[in-house]
Design a protein around this motif. Sequence first.
Motif, PDB file in Angstrom:
ATOM      1  N   ARG A  37       0.848  -1.195   0.000  1.00 23.00           N
ATOM      2  CA  ARG A  37       0.000   0.000   0.000  1.00 23.00           C
ATOM      3  C   ARG A  37       0.882   1.243   0.000  1.00 23.00           C
ATOM      4  O   ARG A  37       0.596   2.220  -0.682  1.00 23.00           O
ATOM      5  N   GLY A  38       1.955   1.204   0.773  1.00 22.18           N
ATOM      6  CA  GLY A  38       2.880   2.336   0.839  1.00 22.18           C
ATOM      7  C   GLY A  38       3.494   2.655  -0.522  1.00 22.18           C
ATOM      8  O   GLY A  38       3.645   3.829  -0.877  1.00 22.18           O
ATOM      9  N   MET A  39       3.845   1.620  -1.288  1.00 23.30           N
ATOM     10  CA  MET A  39       4.395   1.835  -2.627  1.00 23.30           C
ATOM     11  C   MET A  39       3.353   2.496  -3.515  1.00 23.30           C
ATOM     12  O   MET A  39       3.669   3.424  -4.270  1.00 23.30           O
ATOM     13  N   LEU A  40       2.096   2.040  -3.450  1.00 23.58           N
ATOM     14  CA  LEU A  40       1.036   2.652  -4.257  1.00 23.58           C
ATOM     15  C   LEU A  40       0.836   4.123  -3.894  1.00 23.58           C
ATOM     16  O   LEU A  40       0.646   4.962  -4.781  1.00 23.58           O
ATOM     17  N   ARG A  47       6.165  10.274  -5.999  1.00 18.87           N
ATOM     18  CA  ARG A  47       7.362  10.376  -5.161  1.00 18.87           C
ATOM     19  C   ARG A  47       8.342   9.239  -5.367  1.00 18.87           C
ATOM     20  O   ARG A  47       9.337   9.147  -4.654  1.00 18.87           O
ATOM     21  N   THR A  48       8.063   8.345  -6.349  1.00 21.29           N
ATOM     22  CA  THR A  48       8.978   7.237  -6.596  1.00 21.29           C
ATOM     23  C   THR A  48       8.942   6.848  -8.062  1.00 21.29           C
ATOM     24  O   THR A  48       7.978   7.149  -8.766  1.00 21.29           O
ATOM     25  N   ASN A  49       9.997   6.207  -8.502  1.00 21.64           N
ATOM     26  CA  ASN A  49      10.068   5.637  -9.848  1.00 21.64           C
ATOM     27  C   ASN A  49      10.110   4.126  -9.677  1.00 21.64           C
ATOM     28  O   ASN A  49      11.180   3.558  -9.468  1.00 21.64           O
ATOM     29  N   PRO A  50       8.969   3.459  -9.741  1.00 20.22           N
ATOM     30  CA  PRO A  50       8.928   2.020  -9.477  1.00 20.22           C
ATOM     31  C   PRO A  50       9.621   1.226 -10.576  1.00 20.22           C
ATOM     32  O   PRO A  50       9.812   1.714 -11.690  1.00 20.22           O
ATOM     33  N   THR A  54       7.080  -3.783 -11.033  1.00 17.16           N
ATOM     34  CA  THR A  54       5.997  -3.205 -10.240  1.00 17.16           C
ATOM     35  C   THR A  54       4.941  -2.589 -11.150  1.00 17.16           C
ATOM     36  O   THR A  54       3.737  -2.777 -10.943  1.00 17.16           O
ATOM     37  N   VAL A  55       5.376  -1.869 -12.192  1.00 12.78           N
ATOM     38  CA  VAL A  55       4.429  -1.248 -13.121  1.00 12.78           C
ATOM     39  C   VAL A  55       3.613  -2.321 -13.840  1.00 12.78           C
ATOM     40  O   VAL A  55       2.397  -2.193 -14.012  1.00 12.78           O
ATOM     41  N   VAL A  56       4.264  -3.414 -14.240  1.00 15.51           N
ATOM     42  CA  VAL A  56       3.566  -4.521 -14.902  1.00 15.51           C
ATOM     43  C   VAL A  56       2.516  -5.117 -13.968  1.00 15.51           C
ATOM     44  O   VAL A  56       1.375  -5.355 -14.374  1.00 15.51           O
ATOM     45  N   LYS A  57       2.877  -5.348 -12.710  1.00 18.49           N
ATOM     46  CA  LYS A  57       1.931  -5.911 -11.747  1.00 18.49           C
ATOM     47  C   LYS A  57       0.714  -5.003 -11.549  1.00 18.49           C
ATOM     48  O   LYS A  57      -0.422  -5.473 -11.474  1.00 18.49           O
ATOM     49  N   ILE A  58       0.958  -3.700 -11.468  1.00 15.84           N
ATOM     50  CA  ILE A  58      -0.153  -2.754 -11.291  1.00 15.84           C
ATOM     51  C   ILE A  58      -1.037  -2.749 -12.534  1.00 15.84           C
ATOM     52  O   ILE A  58      -2.267  -2.787 -12.435  1.00 15.84           O
ATOM     53  N   GLY A  59      -0.417  -2.717 -13.715  1.00 19.80           N
ATOM     54  CA  GLY A  59      -1.197  -2.762 -14.959  1.00 19.80           C
ATOM     55  C   GLY A  59      -2.030  -4.019 -15.048  1.00 19.80           C
ATOM     56  O   GLY A  59      -3.219  -3.968 -15.399  1.00 19.80           O
ATOM     57  N   ASP A  60      -1.418  -5.177 -14.734  1.00 19.61           N
ATOM     58  CA  ASP A  60      -2.156  -6.442 -14.762  1.00 19.61           C
ATOM     59  C   ASP A  60      -3.330  -6.411 -13.787  1.00 19.61           C
ATOM     60  O   ASP A  60      -4.429  -6.865 -14.109  1.00 19.61           O
ATOM     61  N   ALA A  61      -3.106  -5.868 -12.575  1.00 22.83           N
ATOM     62  CA  ALA A  61      -4.160  -5.829 -11.564  1.00 22.83           C
ATOM     63  C   ALA A  61      -5.304  -4.902 -11.988  1.00 22.83           C
ATOM     64  O   ALA A  61      -6.463  -5.154 -11.663  1.00 22.83           O
ATOM     65  N   LEU A  62      -4.975  -3.846 -12.715  1.00 27.28           N
ATOM     66  CA  LEU A  62      -6.002  -2.913 -13.192  1.00 27.28           C
ATOM     67  C   LEU A  62      -6.609  -3.358 -14.521  1.00 27.28           C
ATOM     68  O   LEU A  62      -7.633  -2.833 -14.946  1.00 27.28           O
ATOM     69  N   GLY A  63      -5.941  -4.313 -15.190  1.00 25.06           N
ATOM     70  CA  GLY A  63      -6.424  -4.779 -16.482  1.00 25.06           C
ATOM     71  C   GLY A  63      -6.151  -3.791 -17.602  1.00 25.06           C
ATOM     72  O   GLY A  63      -6.937  -3.698 -18.537  1.00 25.06           O
TER      73      GLY A  63
END
Length: 190
Positions: A37-40, A47-50, A54-63
């Motif tokens: 949650r802190g990373m999100l 405030r961060t460059n993941p 991490t970007v792939v995981k977020i994209g996959d989770a959002l579809g």
Amino acid sequence: MSDLDLLTQSLARNVKRWRTDRGFTLDTLAARAGVSRGMLIQIEQARTNPSLGTVVKIGDALGISITTLLDYEQGPKVRIVPAEQVVRLWHTDAGSYSRLLAGAEAPGPLEMWDWRLMPGESSGSDPHPPGTVEIAHVTAGELSLTVEGAEYRVPAGSSVTFEANAAHTYANQGEVPMEMVLAVSVPPVQ
């Protein structure tokens, strides 16, 4: 403003927008993506460059595709990506890289990548959501693709398709650079 600043701000805006559109709380998206949650929070506040992972995981989770997450312009139905706007998301000092050429939502994320792996280098990927398919066309050298522990050799001029819901690795075990164009199709979020 630097390209990195522009991408960081675009990612922040787009993660928050798509999370809200999907009706996900920070905790829901964190659980779906396997990201803290802190990373999100840091991502949504620019405030961060993941990492690419991490970007792939977020994209996959959002579809949605990485292209959509990093898009700083919501353009018309026809979108030309000029060469200078292609985003290099991964690289090594030896000269290996992956570049996201273009992407679309059709009906789920669809991405096209340009990859180069120098001799002896590799890049692994976590499993994508069930129903994800990857198609690669090798234009130079030979791709050593490992899916679920089985290795497949794909020489220049050949193509390969596979279900990418298992861990997989792209490698170059040859003596010349390996180059390929890779398409990734992820099913829409249900």
